[in-house]
Design an enzyme around this catalytic site. Structure first.
Site, PDB file in Angstrom:
ATOM      1  N   CYS A 155     -22.240  -6.980  -1.311  1.00  0.00           N
ATOM      2  CA  CYS A 155     -22.822  -6.603  -2.256  1.00  0.00           C
ATOM      3  C   CYS A 155     -24.529  -6.870  -2.264  1.00  0.00           C
ATOM      4  CB  CYS A 155     -22.242  -6.555  -3.853  1.00  0.00           C
ATOM      5  SG  CYS A 155     -22.280  -8.463  -4.738  1.00  0.00           S
TER       6      CYS A 155
ATOM      7  N   HIS B 156       3.881 -10.169   3.777  1.00  0.00           N
ATOM      8  CA  HIS B 156       3.079 -10.861   4.505  1.00  0.00           C
ATOM      9  C   HIS B 156       1.954 -11.680   3.519  1.00  0.00           C
ATOM     10  CE1 HIS B 156      -0.536  -8.497   3.982  1.00  0.00           C
ATOM     11  NE2 HIS B 156       0.151  -7.939   3.562  1.00  0.00           N
TER      12      HIS B 156
ATOM     13  N   GLN C 121       1.134  -9.279  -5.133  1.00  0.00           N
ATOM     14  CA  GLN C 121       0.587 -10.942  -5.392  1.00  0.00           C
ATOM     15  C   GLN C 121       1.039 -11.675  -5.976  1.00  0.00           C
ATOM     16  OE1 GLN C 121      -2.416 -12.342  -3.491  1.00  0.00           O
ATOM     17  NE2 GLN C 121      -3.523 -10.318  -3.067  1.00  0.00           N
TER      18      GLN C 121
ATOM     19  N   THR D 115       0.499  -1.159   0.312  1.00  0.00           N
ATOM     20  CA  THR D 115      -0.145  -0.045   0.282  1.00  0.00           C
ATOM     21  C   THR D 115       1.076   1.440   0.114  1.00  0.00           C
ATOM     22  OG1 THR D 115      -1.587  -0.865   0.990  1.00  0.00           O
ATOM     23  CG2 THR D 115      -1.709   1.196   1.702  1.00  0.00           C
TER      24      THR D 115
HETATM   25  N1  PMP Z   1      -1.728  -5.414  -3.931  1.00  0.00           N
HETATM   26  C1  PMP Z   1      -2.612  -5.887  -4.113  1.00  0.00           C
HETATM   27  C2  PMP Z   1      -2.900  -6.712  -5.597  1.00  0.00           C
HETATM   28  C3  PMP Z   1      -3.851  -6.600  -2.914  1.00  0.00           C
HETATM   29  O1  PMP Z   1      -3.561  -7.488  -3.159  1.00  0.00           O
HETATM   30  C4  PMP Z   1      -2.985  -6.154  -1.453  1.00  0.00           C
HETATM   31  C5  PMP Z   1      -3.186  -6.465  -0.142  1.00  0.00           C
HETATM   32  N2  PMP Z   1      -4.390  -7.140  -0.446  1.00  0.00           N
HETATM   33  C6  PMP Z   1      -2.166  -5.028  -1.741  1.00  0.00           C
HETATM   34  C7  PMP Z   1      -1.647  -4.473  -3.358  1.00  0.00           C
HETATM   35  C8  PMP Z   1      -1.845  -4.240  -0.588  1.00  0.00           C
HETATM   36  O2  PMP Z   1      -1.037  -4.350   0.614  1.00  0.00           O
HETATM   37  P1  PMP Z   1      -0.499  -4.491   2.113  1.00  0.00           P
HETATM   38  O3  PMP Z   1      -2.300  -4.660   2.475  1.00  0.00           O
HETATM   39  O4  PMP Z   1       0.225  -5.680   2.303  1.00  0.00           O
HETATM   40  O5  PMP Z   1       0.215  -2.891   2.032  1.00  0.00           O
END
Ligand code: PMP
Length: 382
Positions: A323, A202, A178, A71
């Site tokens: 939804c 993670h 991913q 993120t």
């Molecule tokens: N990009 C994708 C494609 C994700 O699947 C995720 C986590 N669901 C994130 C970004 C964000 O990762 P994080 O929560 O570890 O920052």
């Protein structure tokens, strides 16, 4: 607990936890102090960078800047791009994670031109639309490597070649959150045109709260956080040594991807699912996708409700997005693929890991079949 939601997060391996512990107990020292080489506190960052470089075949460990996760890395790419610019053209796909889509929307509000490239019915970016969008003034292209819901693999190598051919000056960022640790990634091979790549530990059995951004040598980003000058001045703040030790260990273990074993498990799951519930629709089933991911819908079923009901029986799976109440729009990925609401609402995502077993998927199938035939609240209200 039967945990089949590994695209959300994974269980840290025993080796990861073991690698982290010394940096929470006896070796709690500051990695940036001049004494770090003596205390050993400089080791986790060095080892994490080296392990990531090996895992992704990057040019050198210095290509990696560590962050709190994907993120943050994704947001940084957009904020760095916007700094010092007032306008420009940015291309994203229609199925990006919110940590790309939201910063892109922020740039649109600031006056940048954001072009959202559509995907086909399987969720693959339409390359002819991308080709048209790639005008000379394009500054940044951000297209994910693997979708978190369907697991669909975007053609990163082909996209990279197209960008180099049509817009050689544009930055190519891929959110590979991913993909890393699930499929082979070669930054000096077929992914050689990727300039920036985000990842989170993670998602491949490392700890939460640590990830990073690969920055190809020769490219510079604006600093994200100013302060003590850690991460070569790009992201200040005291180095998270326990998390980096865990990341180093997870990245080393991830070199043994166990691709075939996980794909076999997923394929067995899908054939048994279709045997039990022939009306089930498997999304992105006919294109390359992550070996661990199965995203399916049972028409007329509320996926969110089933997932909650299963959780009460200690079985954890994912959903696209809630939804049925109409309050939430549902999975943007499925909508972008043109999947009708009645089917999209029945979406359940099963994502395996190296710890998943056939016995677990059998328990899941036994639990879900009667729930789909006699849904908890009698079906989906649309
Ligand atoms: N990009 C994708 C494609 C994700 O699947 C995720 C986590 N669901 C994130 C970004 C964000 O990762 P994080 O929560 O570890 O920052």
């Amino acid at each position: 607990m039967i945990y089949l939601d590994n695209n959300a997060t994974t269980q840290p391996t025993a080796r990861v936890v073991e690698a982290m512990l010394p940096f929470l107990t006896e070796c709690y020292f500051n990695a940036s102090a001049s004494t770090a080489a003596f205390t050993g506190a400089d080791k986790p960052r060095r080892e994490a960078a080296a392990a990531m470089a090996r895992l992704l075949n990057a040019e050198e460990p210095d290509c990696f800047t560590f962050t709190s996760g994907a993120t943050e890395s994704n947001n940084w790419v957009f904020s760095s791009f916007a700094r010092g610019r007032k306008a420009g053209r940015v291309i994203v796909s229609a199925i990006e994670h919110a940590s790309v889509a939201e910063p892109a929307a922020g740039l649109a509000r600031a006056g940048f031109e954001i072009v959202e490239v559509p995907v086909d019915s399987q969720g693959v970016v339409r390359l002819e639309a991308l080709r048209e969008a790639l005008r000379e003034d394009t500054g940044l292209v951000s297209i994910m490597a693997a979708n978190n819901e369907t697991g669909v693999l975007e053609p990163v190598a082909e996209i990279g070649r197209m960008i180099r051919e049509l817009c050689p000056a544009a930055l190519f960022h891929t959110d590979a959150t991913q993909a890393v640790g699930k499929i082979p990634v070669d930054l000096q091979g077929d992914w050689q045109d990727v300039d920036l790549l985000s990842f989170s530990a993670h998602k491949f059995h490392g700890p939460k709260g640590i990830g990073g951004l690969y920055i190809r040598p020769g490219f510079e980003l604006e600093p994200m956080i100013l302060g003590g000058g850690q991460e070569r001045g790009l992201r200040s703040g005291t180095t998270n040594t326990p998390a980096l030790a865990g990341l180093a260990s997870a990245a080393s273990e991830a070199r043994d991807l166990k691709l075939q074993a996980i794909r076999d498990l997923r394929d067995i799951f899908e054939s048994r699912l279709l045997h039990e519930l022939p009306e089930a629709v498997i999304h992105s089933g006919s294109v390359p996708r992550l070996p661990n991911t199965s995203y399916f819908s049972v028409p007329g079923i509320d996926g969110e409700e089933i997932a909650e009901d299963l959780a009460a029986s200690c079985i954890i799976v994912g959903t696209g997005a809630a939804c049925s109440s109409g309050a939430i729009e549902g999975s943007k990925t499925l909508r972008s693929m043109g999947i009708p609401h009645t089917i999209a609402a029945g979406g359940l995502r099963v994502s395996f890991s190296r710890f998943s077993t056939i016995a677990q998927l059998d328990v899941f199938l036994k639990a879900i079949t009667p729930r789909c035939v006699h849904p908890p609240t009698g079906g989906l209200a649309i």
